[in-house]
Design a protein around this motif. Structure first.
Motif, PDB file in Angstrom:
ATOM      1  N   HIS A 161       0.819  -1.214   0.000  1.00  0.00           N
ATOM      2  CA  HIS A 161       0.000   0.000   0.000  1.00  0.00           C
ATOM      3  C   HIS A 161       0.853   1.263   0.000  1.00  0.00           C
ATOM      4  O   HIS A 161       0.363   2.359   0.292  1.00  0.00           O
ATOM      5  CB  HIS A 161      -1.016  -0.045   1.144  1.00  0.00           C
ATOM      6  N   CYS A 186      -7.826  -1.281  -0.624  1.00  0.00           N
ATOM      7  CA  CYS A 186      -7.778  -0.599   0.678  1.00  0.00           C
ATOM      8  C   CYS A 186      -8.538   0.719   0.649  1.00  0.00           C
ATOM      9  O   CYS A 186      -8.724   1.353   1.683  1.00  0.00           O
ATOM     10  CB  CYS A 186      -6.332  -0.352   1.093  1.00  0.00           C
ATOM     11  N   CYS A 235      -1.691   2.421  -5.103  1.00  0.00           N
ATOM     12  CA  CYS A 235      -0.877   1.539  -4.259  1.00  0.00           C
ATOM     13  C   CYS A 235      -0.080   0.572  -5.150  1.00  0.00           C
ATOM     14  O   CYS A 235      -0.559   0.167  -6.209  1.00  0.00           O
ATOM     15  CB  CYS A 235      -1.758   0.703  -3.336  1.00  0.00           C
ATOM     16  N   CYS A 280      -7.283   0.979  -5.149  1.00  0.00           N
ATOM     17  CA  CYS A 280      -6.838  -0.238  -4.468  1.00  0.00           C
ATOM     18  C   CYS A 280      -7.965  -0.770  -3.584  1.00  0.00           C
ATOM     19  O   CYS A 280      -8.861  -0.028  -3.192  1.00  0.00           O
ATOM     20  CB  CYS A 280      -5.614   0.109  -3.627  1.00  0.00           C
TER      21      CYS A 280
HETATM   22 ZN   LIG Z   1      -3.840  -0.007  -1.019  1.00  0.00          ZN
END
Ligand SMILES: [Zn+2]
Length: 400
Positions: free
Chosen positions: A241, A253, A258, A251
């Motif tokens: 990340h 996340c 990332c 991403c």
């Molecule tokens: Zn990420």
């Protein structure tokens, strides 16, 4: 720190026993005199400790060493079959299990499919794997180590965040321990792999190394000054990340650009589809690149560039002795490596390349499961400094 047990004498004895066991774990087949020299304990102390360990079945006399004139010394070794541990690698679809002896040799394998991503289903699958492995442990299974993706608070036994199960703050260790009636240690799967590399693998001879895993995701585990480095909440090493492309692809996340969103398998598939004008798997793309398709080759070269720059920044910050590349993505490393090397050279600060070695690990699920077993094995060889907690430890075990 106040330790409530049979006084300090008991603790010192435990620590000394742990020292001797750890020494024999590092190098099996040593004479009592070797052990005394290497641990700094006195000869009579070593003799007393080793006879206790032999009585309890943890250590055995195996052979005689070369004579230095008089009677040849007896060599001692750890008895690997004195105990067994279960290692589980948890993936999105399966619990992959191994049973290892105290030397981390795999003696049995079992694997169970997950019926759903709920904690109850995961505990159920792992329990059935443990039952399948149990007969090979001859009643001497000491505990279970589990490695999984995500942020895992090992000390608390809690999965803080697992993206692929969509779990938050899940007390998995406690639930598992109740189900299988064994001590359970959980950790991030990359940390589990690092424990294995540190104990038995390509990291055993260096004090500072990073394991970088590539494949569906990108992960990193670190050993610094000879110890696994986890960070304050078990979240260290989220190299996947690190932001590498400004305004880049979204991403899992929630962030953008990332490393994982740029070089993970889904990103490679999307890039290959964009270049080739049709859907292919990463392996098909790899085969095309090896057959001379420049568009496919360019996708892998670009991934190598991003990875080389990111790893180069890690080298600049931590100055490790070695980088181990691991994970299923290493199957296409031949396509990534030239660009990776160039980017690494461009990124690493002058002088930090000296003595740095890059090592590629062969990859399979069993290596991860064995790594999870290693997490627990490492714990077993420590003296229990927290008698308020039921830490698994070899000290006190009688293998008979
Ligand atoms: Zn990420």
């Amino acid at each position: 720190m106040r330790i409530d047990r049979a006084g300090n004498k008991g603790l010192i004895r435990e620590i000394n026993e742990a020292l001797v066991l750890a020494e024999l774990r590092c190098e099996s087949l040593q004479s009592r005199a070797d052990i005394a020299r290497n641990t700094g304990l006195s000869g009579p102390t070593v003799t007393a400790i080793t006879s206790r360990l032999i009585d309890r079945g943890l250590v055995e006399e195996r052979a005689t060493g070369a004579s230095a004139g008089g009677r040849p010394p007896v060599l001692l070794g750890l008895r690997p079959s004195a105990g067994y541990v279960v290692g589980i690698k948890l993936t999105e679809e399966r619990a992959i299990g191994v049973l290892t002896d105290l030397d981390a040799n795999v003696v049995a394998r079992a694997d169970a499919a997950l019926t759903s991503p709920t904690p109850a289903a995961v505990v159920g699958a792992i329990t059935s794997a443990v039952h399948a492995l149990a007969p090979a442990g001859h009643g001497r299974i000491l505990g279970l180590g589990l490695g999984m993706g995500g942020v895992v608070d090992r000390d608390a036994g809690i999965v803080r965040h697992a993206t692929f199960f969509d779990w938050r703050n899940e007390p998995l260790a406690e639930k598992l321990s109740e189900a299988i009636a064994l001590p359970v240690l959980i950790d991030n799967d990359v940390n589990a792999l690092v424990a294995s590399e540190h104990g038995w693998g390509a990291g055993r001879d260096v004090e500072n190394f990073a394991v970088v895993t590539i494949g569906r995701g990108v992960g990193m585990g670190l050993v610094l000054d000879g110890r696994l480095f986890r960070g304050s909440r078990g979240g260290a090493g989220e190299l996947g990340h690190a932001k590498v492309v400004r305004g880049g692809p979204r991403c899992e996340c929630g962030g953008h650009g990332c490393l994982e969103a740029v070089i993970g398998d889904p990103a490679l598939r999307a890039a290959l589809a964009g270049h080739l004008g049709r859907e292919v798997t990463v392996d098909e793309g790899g085969a095309l690149a090896r057959d001379g398709d420049h568009r496919a080759a360019a996708v892998f070269a670009k991934a190598g560039r991003h990875l080389g720059r990111a790893v180069g920044n890690v080298v600049n910050i931590l100055n490790p002795d070695r980088i181990l590349l691991a994970g299923e993505g290493t199957r296409n490393l031949d396509l990534i490596m030239p660009a990776f090397r160039r980017a690494l050279d461009e990124t690493v600060f002058d002088g930090l390349q000296d003595g740095l070695s890059i090592h590629v690990e062969a990859w399979d699920d069993e290596a991860w499961a064995r790594g999870a077993a290693s997490l627990l094995l490492n714990e077993l060889f420590q003296p229990n400094l927290r008698p308020d907690r039921a830490e698994p430890t070899l000290i006190g075990l009688s293998a008979g």
